[in-house]
Design a protein around this motif. Structure first.
Motif, PDB file in Angstrom:
ATOM      1  N   GLY A   8     -19.174 -47.270   8.887  1.00 21.16           N
ATOM      2  CA  GLY A   8     -18.189 -46.116   8.797  1.00 21.16           C
ATOM      3  C   GLY A   8     -18.450 -44.814   8.394  1.00 21.16           C
ATOM      4  N   LYS A   9     -18.810 -43.586   8.980  1.00 25.67           N
ATOM      5  CA  LYS A   9     -18.570 -42.546   8.035  1.00 25.67           C
ATOM      6  C   LYS A   9     -17.325 -41.676   8.501  1.00 25.67           C
ATOM      7  N   LYS A  10     -16.558 -40.955   7.011  1.00 23.79           N
ATOM      8  CA  LYS A  10     -15.448 -40.252   7.670  1.00 23.79           C
ATOM      9  C   LYS A  10     -15.387 -38.941   8.912  1.00 23.79           C
ATOM     10  N   ARG A  11     -14.551 -38.638   9.594  1.00 19.12           N
ATOM     11  CA  ARG A  11     -14.426 -38.025  10.911  1.00 19.12           C
ATOM     12  C   ARG A  11     -13.957 -36.843  10.614  1.00 19.12           C
ATOM     13  N   ASP A  12     -13.791 -35.903  10.093  1.00 17.75           N
ATOM     14  CA  ASP A  12     -12.403 -34.521  10.007  1.00 17.75           C
ATOM     15  C   ASP A  12     -12.562 -33.691  11.124  1.00 17.75           C
ATOM     16  N   PRO A  29     -15.053 -43.480  17.886  1.00 17.50           N
ATOM     17  CA  PRO A  29     -13.569 -43.574  16.960  1.00 17.50           C
ATOM     18  C   PRO A  29     -13.238 -44.494  16.439  1.00 17.50           C
ATOM     19  N   CYS A  30     -12.780 -44.740  15.476  1.00 19.76           N
ATOM     20  CA  CYS A  30     -12.135 -45.413  14.887  1.00 19.76           C
ATOM     21  C   CYS A  30     -11.280 -45.020  13.438  1.00 19.76           C
ATOM     22  N   ASN A  31      -9.822 -46.106  13.279  1.00 18.75           N
ATOM     23  CA  ASN A  31      -8.945 -45.775  12.708  1.00 18.75           C
ATOM     24  C   ASN A  31      -8.506 -47.230  11.797  1.00 18.75           C
ATOM     25  N   LEU A  32      -8.805 -45.898  10.421  1.00 16.07           N
ATOM     26  CA  LEU A  32      -8.000 -47.709   9.556  1.00 16.07           C
ATOM     27  C   LEU A  32      -6.449 -47.244   8.775  1.00 16.07           C
ATOM     28  N   TYR A  33      -5.694 -48.716   9.377  1.00 17.01           N
ATOM     29  CA  TYR A  33      -4.387 -48.247   8.998  1.00 17.01           C
ATOM     30  C   TYR A  33      -3.733 -49.714   7.910  1.00 17.01           C
ATOM     31  N   GLY A  34      -3.074 -48.942   6.807  1.00 11.97           N
ATOM     32  CA  GLY A  34      -2.638 -49.265   5.273  1.00 11.97           C
ATOM     33  C   GLY A  34      -1.793 -49.975   5.426  1.00 11.97           C
ATOM     34  N   GLU A  35      -1.494 -49.272   3.803  1.00 11.70           N
ATOM     35  CA  GLU A  35      -0.034 -48.930   3.006  1.00 11.70           C
ATOM     36  C   GLU A  35       0.218 -47.917   3.594  1.00 11.70           C
ATOM     37  N   ILE A  67     -13.417 -58.172   7.960  1.00 11.14           N
ATOM     38  CA  ILE A  67     -14.359 -57.662   7.943  1.00 11.14           C
ATOM     39  C   ILE A  67     -14.257 -56.302   6.510  1.00 11.14           C
ATOM     40  N   ASN A  68     -15.109 -56.070   6.112  1.00 12.58           N
ATOM     41  CA  ASN A  68     -15.175 -55.229   5.112  1.00 12.58           C
ATOM     42  C   ASN A  68     -16.021 -54.147   4.948  1.00 12.58           C
ATOM     43  N   LEU A  69     -15.548 -53.350   5.569  1.00  7.30           N
ATOM     44  CA  LEU A  69     -15.349 -51.849   6.077  1.00  7.30           C
ATOM     45  C   LEU A  69     -15.881 -51.255   4.285  1.00  7.30           C
ATOM     46  N   HIS A  70     -17.217 -50.719   4.875  1.00  6.44           N
ATOM     47  CA  HIS A  70     -17.861 -49.874   3.756  1.00  6.44           C
ATOM     48  C   HIS A  70     -17.661 -48.250   4.609  1.00  6.44           C
ATOM     49  N   ILE A  71     -16.891 -47.262   4.599  1.00  8.13           N
ATOM     50  CA  ILE A  71     -16.662 -46.151   4.694  1.00  8.13           C
ATOM     51  C   ILE A  71     -16.897 -45.386   4.063  1.00  8.13           C
ATOM     52  N   ASP A  72     -18.117 -44.547   3.559  1.00  5.07           N
ATOM     53  CA  ASP A  72     -18.305 -43.055   2.819  1.00  5.07           C
ATOM     54  C   ASP A  72     -18.413 -43.780   1.587  1.00  5.07           C
ATOM     55  N   GLY A  73     -19.002 -45.063   1.199  1.00  3.60           N
ATOM     56  CA  GLY A  73     -19.007 -45.910  -0.126  1.00  3.60           C
ATOM     57  C   GLY A  73     -17.792 -45.911  -0.912  1.00  3.60           C
TER      58      GLY A  73
END
Length: 200
Positions: A8-12, A29-35, A67-73
């Motif tokens: 994926g790619k980050k969105r501003d 459009p996606c969101n990644l939630y974490g700590e 899922i191994n997400l790769h977002i802008d590297g």
């Protein structure tokens, strides 16, 4: 659990107008939630986009994936948290992911798989599967692809509840009294039991 790679790619630019434009281009459009938390203590989301053809392989499948997400590297390990579909067209509108790690347990719904031919079905009854997934809590690497439940000895009028089940390393998060499956009587089984009674 199986693993799968998604890019994926980050969105501003956020908002409904931007999201609508992205979908027209085949991006979701996606969101990644974490700590991470914001100043109010609410979960902080990393906003990004993902091509629909990338998401198709994890959305339209009965399997659950790490899922191994790769977002802008940047690499993130995640699971699907929530999917939003259009109420009329069923088109995918938005995806939320939840970041996981090796140490912290997660709670996730695991598909139920019934094994064996139930005694009640052999006697003419009908198998009724009440829930397709059971919520379990465990470290993600210990979570199986499905929960095998042996129904061989299940008789007509009997059921299996979540509280009857035990799986090594998994804590049941679905209520103990929730019925997983049961055998319902049918006209065929009622006629068979009636003829057995007459024979006696």
């Amino acid at each position: 659990m199986k693993e799968i790679d998604v890019t994926g790619k980050k969105r501003d630019i956020l908002g409904k107008k931007s999201a609508k434009h992205l979908r027209k281009e085949g991006l979701i459009p996606c969101n990644l939630y974490g700590e991470a938390k914001d100043e109010n203590g609410a979960p902080k989301a990393l906003a990004f986009t993902c091509p629909m053809n990338e998401l198709r392989k994890i959305v339209y499948t009965p399997h659950i994936y790490v899922i191994n997400l790769h977002i802008d590297g940047e690499a993130h390990t995640a699971i699907l948290k929530e999917l939003q579909f259009h109420p009329v067209t069923d088109a995918l509108l938005h995806v939320d992911f939840y970041e996981v790690n090796d140490q912290k347990p997660i709670t996730i719904g695991i598909p139920v798989k019934l094994t064996g031919l139930a005694q009640g079905v052999r006697d003419g009854g009908r198998m009724n599967l009440s829930i397709r997934k059971i919520n379990v809590t465990a470290k993600y690497q210990e979570i199986p692809e499905h929960l095998d439940i042996d129904v061989t000895s299940l008789k007509i009028g009997k059921s299996i509840k979540v509280g009857d089940l035990h799986f090594e390393g998994l804590e049941m998060a679905t209520g103990k009294e929730v019925v997983v499956c049961s055998i319902k009587a049918t006209r065929k089984s009622a006629a068979a039991s009636s003829s057995d009674a007459d024979a006696e």
